[in-house]
Write an enzyme that holds these catalytic residues in place. Structure first.
Site, PDB file in Angstrom:
ATOM      1  N   GLU A  24       9.428 -12.985 -20.331  1.00  0.00           N
ATOM      2  CA  GLU A  24       9.076 -11.604 -20.001  1.00  0.00           C
ATOM      3  C   GLU A  24       7.921 -11.112 -20.887  1.00  0.00           C
ATOM      4  O   GLU A  24       7.016 -10.422 -20.416  1.00  0.00           O
ATOM      5  CB  GLU A  24      10.316 -10.709 -20.150  1.00  0.00           C
ATOM      6  CG  GLU A  24      10.100  -9.227 -19.930  1.00  0.00           C
ATOM      7  CD  GLU A  24       9.569  -8.837 -18.540  1.00  0.00           C
ATOM      8  OE1 GLU A  24       9.512  -9.683 -17.641  1.00  0.00           O
ATOM      9  OE2 GLU A  24       9.164  -7.668 -18.391  1.00  0.00           O
TER      10      GLU A  24
ATOM     11  N   LYS B 157       2.884  -2.226  -7.743  1.00  0.00           N
ATOM     12  CA  LYS B 157       4.216  -2.027  -8.334  1.00  0.00           C
ATOM     13  C   LYS B 157       5.305  -2.735  -7.526  1.00  0.00           C
ATOM     14  O   LYS B 157       6.206  -3.329  -8.093  1.00  0.00           O
ATOM     15  CB  LYS B 157       4.500  -0.527  -8.410  1.00  0.00           C
ATOM     16  CG  LYS B 157       5.819  -0.187  -9.033  1.00  0.00           C
ATOM     17  CD  LYS B 157       5.665   0.119 -10.498  1.00  0.00           C
ATOM     18  CE  LYS B 157       6.973   0.288 -11.212  1.00  0.00           C
ATOM     19  NZ  LYS B 157       7.013  -0.503 -12.444  1.00  0.00           N
TER      20      LYS B 157
ATOM     21  N   LYS C 112       4.361  -9.696 -19.532  1.00  0.00           N
ATOM     22  CA  LYS C 112       3.769  -8.387 -19.880  1.00  0.00           C
ATOM     23  C   LYS C 112       2.324  -8.568 -20.329  1.00  0.00           C
ATOM     24  O   LYS C 112       1.433  -7.844 -19.901  1.00  0.00           O
ATOM     25  CB  LYS C 112       4.546  -7.704 -21.017  1.00  0.00           C
ATOM     26  CG  LYS C 112       5.931  -7.188 -20.719  1.00  0.00           C
ATOM     27  CD  LYS C 112       6.040  -6.226 -19.585  1.00  0.00           C
ATOM     28  CE  LYS C 112       6.395  -6.931 -18.317  1.00  0.00           C
ATOM     29  NZ  LYS C 112       6.771  -6.125 -17.195  1.00  0.00           N
TER      30      LYS C 112
ATOM     31  N   GLU D 202       0.032  -9.594 -17.361  1.00  0.00           N
ATOM     32  CA  GLU D 202      -0.171  -8.551 -16.354  1.00  0.00           C
ATOM     33  C   GLU D 202      -1.256  -7.563 -16.762  1.00  0.00           C
ATOM     34  O   GLU D 202      -2.081  -7.179 -15.945  1.00  0.00           O
ATOM     35  CB  GLU D 202       1.131  -7.744 -16.162  1.00  0.00           C
ATOM     36  CG  GLU D 202       2.123  -8.327 -15.217  1.00  0.00           C
ATOM     37  CD  GLU D 202       3.361  -7.441 -15.084  1.00  0.00           C
ATOM     38  OE1 GLU D 202       4.134  -7.326 -16.053  1.00  0.00           O
ATOM     39  OE2 GLU D 202       3.559  -6.868 -14.001  1.00  0.00           O
TER      40      GLU D 202
ATOM     41  N   TRP E 288      -3.923  -1.781  -0.841  1.00  0.00           N
ATOM     42  CA  TRP E 288      -3.944  -3.029  -1.603  1.00  0.00           C
ATOM     43  C   TRP E 288      -4.296  -4.081  -0.556  1.00  0.00           C
ATOM     44  O   TRP E 288      -3.471  -4.434   0.283  1.00  0.00           O
ATOM     45  CB  TRP E 288      -2.569  -3.280  -2.200  1.00  0.00           C
ATOM     46  CG  TRP E 288      -2.481  -4.422  -3.159  1.00  0.00           C
ATOM     47  CD1 TRP E 288      -2.650  -4.378  -4.517  1.00  0.00           C
ATOM     48  CD2 TRP E 288      -2.169  -5.789  -2.846  1.00  0.00           C
ATOM     49  NE1 TRP E 288      -2.468  -5.631  -5.050  1.00  0.00           N
ATOM     50  CE2 TRP E 288      -2.178  -6.511  -4.063  1.00  0.00           C
ATOM     51  CE3 TRP E 288      -1.900  -6.478  -1.667  1.00  0.00           C
ATOM     52  CZ2 TRP E 288      -1.924  -7.870  -4.128  1.00  0.00           C
ATOM     53  CZ3 TRP E 288      -1.647  -7.847  -1.730  1.00  0.00           C
ATOM     54  CH2 TRP E 288      -1.659  -8.525  -2.960  1.00  0.00           C
TER      55      TRP E 288
ATOM     56  N   CYS F 157       0.862  -1.163   0.000  1.00  0.00           N
ATOM     57  CA  CYS F 157       0.000   0.000   0.000  1.00  0.00           C
ATOM     58  C   CYS F 157       0.909   1.226   0.000  1.00  0.00           C
ATOM     59  O   CYS F 157       2.121   1.104   0.091  1.00  0.00           O
ATOM     60  CB  CYS F 157      -0.873   0.012   1.231  1.00  0.00           C
ATOM     61  SG  CYS F 157      -1.591  -1.581   1.615  1.00  0.00           S
TER      62      CYS F 157
ATOM     63  N   ASN G 153       1.306  -0.123   6.351  1.00  0.00           N
ATOM     64  CA  ASN G 153       1.621  -1.071   5.281  1.00  0.00           C
ATOM     65  C   ASN G 153       2.218  -2.299   5.934  1.00  0.00           C
ATOM     66  O   ASN G 153       3.000  -2.152   6.880  1.00  0.00           O
ATOM     67  CB  ASN G 153       2.701  -0.518   4.347  1.00  0.00           C
ATOM     68  CG  ASN G 153       2.193   0.585   3.460  1.00  0.00           C
ATOM     69  OD1 ASN G 153       0.989   0.837   3.417  1.00  0.00           O
ATOM     70  ND2 ASN G 153       3.098   1.239   2.782  1.00  0.00           N
ATOM     71  N   GLY G 154       1.922  -3.467   5.390  1.00  0.00           N
ATOM     72  CA  GLY G 154       2.518  -4.685   5.929  1.00  0.00           C
ATOM     73  C   GLY G 154       1.452  -5.578   6.529  1.00  0.00           C
ATOM     74  O   GLY G 154       0.252  -5.408   6.263  1.00  0.00           O
TER      75      GLY G 154
ATOM     76  N   ARG H  60       0.972   1.805  -5.955  1.00  0.00           N
ATOM     77  CA  ARG H  60       1.306   0.832  -4.905  1.00  0.00           C
ATOM     78  C   ARG H  60       0.076   0.088  -4.392  1.00  0.00           C
ATOM     79  O   ARG H  60       0.190  -0.819  -3.570  1.00  0.00           O
ATOM     80  CB  ARG H  60       1.989   1.538  -3.746  1.00  0.00           C
ATOM     81  CG  ARG H  60       3.320   2.122  -4.107  1.00  0.00           C
ATOM     82  CD  ARG H  60       3.965   2.685  -2.902  1.00  0.00           C
ATOM     83  NE  ARG H  60       4.373   1.626  -2.010  1.00  0.00           N
ATOM     84  CZ  ARG H  60       5.617   1.181  -1.889  1.00  0.00           C
ATOM     85  NH1 ARG H  60       6.553   1.714  -2.603  1.00  0.00           N
ATOM     86  NH2 ARG H  60       5.917   0.223  -1.052  1.00  0.00           N
TER      87      ARG H  60
ATOM     88  N   HIS I 123       7.370 -31.441 -26.165  1.00  0.00           N
ATOM     89  CA  HIS I 123       7.373 -32.353 -25.017  1.00  0.00           C
ATOM     90  C   HIS I 123       6.135 -32.163 -24.142  1.00  0.00           C
ATOM     91  O   HIS I 123       6.221 -32.235 -22.919  1.00  0.00           O
ATOM     92  CB  HIS I 123       8.656 -32.163 -24.213  1.00  0.00           C
ATOM     93  CG  HIS I 123       9.885 -32.510 -24.985  1.00  0.00           C
ATOM     94  ND1 HIS I 123      10.189 -33.794 -25.354  1.00  0.00           N
ATOM     95  CD2 HIS I 123      10.860 -31.731 -25.520  1.00  0.00           C
ATOM     96  CE1 HIS I 123      11.315 -33.800 -26.062  1.00  0.00           C
ATOM     97  NE2 HIS I 123      11.732 -32.552 -26.178  1.00  0.00           N
TER      98      HIS I 123
HETATM   99  C1  G6P Z   1       5.823  -7.066  -8.617  1.00  0.00           C
HETATM  100  C2  G6P Z   1       5.491  -6.238  -9.828  1.00  0.00           C
HETATM  101  C3  G6P Z   1       6.346  -6.702 -11.009  1.00  0.00           C
HETATM  102  C4  G6P Z   1       7.817  -6.639 -10.646  1.00  0.00           C
HETATM  103  C5  G6P Z   1       8.119  -7.452  -9.386  1.00  0.00           C
HETATM  104  C6  G6P Z   1       9.524  -7.225  -8.886  1.00  0.00           C
HETATM  105  O1  G6P Z   1       5.413  -8.369  -8.794  1.00  0.00           O
HETATM  106  O2  G6P Z   1       4.114  -6.332 -10.148  1.00  0.00           O
HETATM  107  O3  G6P Z   1       6.102  -5.869 -12.119  1.00  0.00           O
HETATM  108  O4  G6P Z   1       8.579  -7.124 -11.701  1.00  0.00           O
HETATM  109  O5  G6P Z   1       7.234  -7.035  -8.347  1.00  0.00           O
HETATM  110  O6  G6P Z   1       9.679  -5.893  -8.505  1.00  0.00           O
HETATM  111  P1  G6P Z   1      11.051  -5.200  -8.243  1.00  0.00           P
HETATM  112  O7  G6P Z   1      10.711  -3.830  -7.766  1.00  0.00           O
HETATM  113  O8  G6P Z   1      11.763  -6.007  -7.189  1.00  0.00           O
HETATM  114  O9  G6P Z   1      11.803  -5.193  -9.521  1.00  0.00           O
END
Ligand code: G6P
Length: 586
Positions: A463, A581, A467, A470, A69, A2, A95-96, A27, A486
């Site tokens: 990756e 994020k 993307k 997500e 969140w 959060c 937060n936490g 966040r 396989h």
């Molecule tokens: C979350 C985000 C991802 C990100 C990952 C690692 O899962 O949604 O987009 O790649 O954290 O984040 P960092 O800040 O450690 O690169």
């Protein structure tokens, strides 16, 4: 994950809090809330959904805010922070996760406290209220915090002492922003970067008293004052604005050429190079996109340094690797706050390992846990979906590995010219965005996608799939095109769309194209992203470059593709559902 913000000073806290918390919306964005003190009264306003300014028409010089969140308790107005004590004199944001909140809640209920939410956080407001019976605010706050088990970044205000915000931290980021007309607190520098670039970061088991004219940080157990060094955030605050782009994600993809130039100019500390050259084991750790950057580095380490580095999801480090004093960990994290990565770093330190981190956010927890940090300098990234910071991580890792290779006597500069043209190559991909948009509109009608490649571009397939997942909410999987036969090939039919990432020449091109034909002959739909056209399929053409540099050129292409697909389906591109994020919980 959060966001927390707070302000105490000469100006109107309401508008400042809105500006600050709005910048932290990435966040968490289930719900939000504010608490301000005005004329010896606490005013709380909270709501579900995206952040709106405070509607109250009162003047306040102090307040705290939160964007949520959800972890404990559903998304609702009641569960949104701030949470208050029974007497409505104390407000708290957090937060936490407070692991022992159920016991604490029961104890407090037995003492007559009435709870208004299902959250773990609310216990903190009631605990402070309880301790205030025999202590001043600071001591009541400290005692309340000492009762908590779990992770937290907490801020509290109290009507009877409207000149201070009290804060405390364990395993969750918390910073003070030193302003000219008051001071700030936040879980992330983005919150106050518009107002000040001077910050102080709290470490675990520290608490702080923040007033209009200053701050004090103390040890939670001993109450001893702690001297902290100031962090300067050299970010341009405008990077947190959309500047005419419809979404941050698109803006940030368009910043990739600048980010590449910056990364190419980073000079590595000699100590970092020596440490890596003298380590018997190197592990690259991270989560999500940052882990994928580490996976590319594993290939580059083996090819250019003949070093067997291992890239692993941070949570698996101790499950699969031997970590000891001869180990160097390269921790990769955009935010520098990802819980899983931080836990692995701390544990590795205990085992005597040395830590080098590659981090984008200055002053973040990862930078303080590391022996050495390479700051990415990519500027703030607002969209939840990481794009420019991934490209920057790739360039930094590649440069670092080639520098090591040079010292080992393997690299004589044969890639230098191509590396210096990476910026132009990315610009070229960005100029062709309309072709990519057309493909996104014409194809991508299914709910299932496979991204396939081999070799150094296998992590690109992971990756690219991430993307798409997500931000479109479609199922996508990245895998080796060789492994398709396989098992996964049984999924191929006219509804399965496959995207192949194919180099312009060489053995892997031939092998991948042969796998592509296996899909075509089973009626699958195929798109090739490649520097050289592949017959019989739809192509997105990117500038040609050595296969080993292609991950950097492919990235903007598949990022744009994911963007346009998400756009076509009307998704919330910058704030995809359920995501945040940086994930600061376990
Ligand atoms: C979350 C985000 C991802 C990100 C990952 C690692 O899962 O949604 O987009 O790649 O954290 O984040 P960092 O800040 O450690 O690169």
């Amino acid at each position: 994950m959060c966001g927390i913000a707070g302000y105490v000073g000469d100006y109107d806290a309401k508008s400042i809090l809105y500006e600050c918390i709005k910048r932290l919306e990435y966040r968490g964005y289930d719900s939000y809330g504010y608490a301000i003190i005005s004329s010896n009264k606490l005013f709380v306003e909270k709501n579900v959904g995206y952040i709106k300014p405070i509607s109250l028409n009162v003047r306040a010089n102090i307040g705290i805010a939160h964007t949520r969140w959800a972890t404990h308790g559903k998304v609702s107005k009641e569960n949104a922070h701030p949470h208050t004590s029974c007497n409505n004199l104390i407000a708290v944001v957090h937060n936490g996760i407070i692991k022992n909140f159920k016991e604490l809640r029961n104890e407090l209920i037995n003492k007559g406290h009435k709870f208004k939410s299902e959250t773990d956080t609310e216990v903190v407001a009631h605990l402070i209220e309880e301790y205030l019976k025999e202590n001043d605010f600071e001591e009541a706050f400290r005692k309340a915090i000492l009762k908590l088990k779990g992770s937290f970044a907490i801020a509290a205000i109290y009507v009877n002492q409207p000149d201070k915000i009290l804060i405390a931290r364990n395993e969750n980021p918390l910073l003070i922003g030193i302003g000219n007309f008051g001071n700030f607190i936040a879980s992330d520098v983005n919150a106050f970067i518009k107002y000040t670039k001077r910050a102080i970061a709290l470490d675990d088991f520290e608490y702080g008293i923040v007033t209009k004219n200053g701050f004090v940080i103390k040890d939670l157990y001993t109450k001893r004052k702690i001297k902290k060094s100031e962090i300067r955030i050299d970010w341009d605050e405008d990077l947190a604005l959309k500047e005419g782009y419809e979404h941050f994600m698109l803006k940030e993809i368009n910043e990739e050429p600048i980010v590449v130039s910056y990364a190419l100019n980073i000079n590595f500390d000699e100590n970092i190079l020596n440490l890596l050259l003298n380590s018997s084991k190197i592990y690259l750790i991270g989560a999500g996109t940052s882990l994928h950057a580490g996976m590319h580095a594993e290939y580059w380490f083996s090819k250019y340094c003949r070093i067997q580095a291992i890239a692993t999801d941070a949570t698996e480090l101790f499950e699969r690797c031997v970590v000891d004093k001869d180990t160097t960990i390269i921790a990769i994290s955009q935010s520098g706050e990802t819980y899983d990565t931080l836990v692995a770093m701390k544990e590795a330190k205990k085992h005597g390992a040395k830590i080098i981190s590659i981090v984008n956010v200055p002053g973040s927890t990862a930078t303080r846990l590391s022996d050495y940090t390479i700051l990415q300098g990519a500027g703030v990234e607002v969209a939840v979906c990481a794009t420019k910071t991934y490209v920057s991580q790739l360039v930094i890792l590649l440069k670092l590995i080639l520098e090591l290779s040079k010292r080992l006597g393997y690299y004589d500069g044969f890639l230098d010219e191509e590396i210096s043209s990476l910026k132009e190559k990315i610009e070229n991909v960005l100029r062709n965005c309309n072709d990519i948009r057309k493909v996104a509109n014409d194809m991508f009608k299914s709910k299932n996608y496979l991204f396939l490649s081999r070799g150094i571009n296998l992590p690109s397939a992971y990756e690219a799939a991430l993307k798409l997942k997500e931000i479109t909410y479609f199922h996508a999987e990245g895998m080796s095109s060789a492994m398709l036969k396989h098992g996964t090939i049984s999924l191929i039919d006219e509804n399965m769309e496959t995207i192949f990432l194919i180099p312009g020449s060489g053995r892997n091109r031939e092998r991948i194209i042969s796998n592509l034909h296996e899909v075509l002959s089973r009626g699958g739909k195929v798109l090739a992203i490649t520097p050289k056209e592949v017959k019989d399929v739809v192509n997105i053409i990117v500038p040609d470059t050595s296969e080993d540099l292609l991950p950097i050129v492919f990235a903007p292409a598949y990022q744009l593709l994911a963007y346009y697909v998400a756009y076509k389906y009307g998704r919330e591109i910058d704030k995809p559902r359920h995501l945040a994020k940086s994930v600061t919980v376990e």
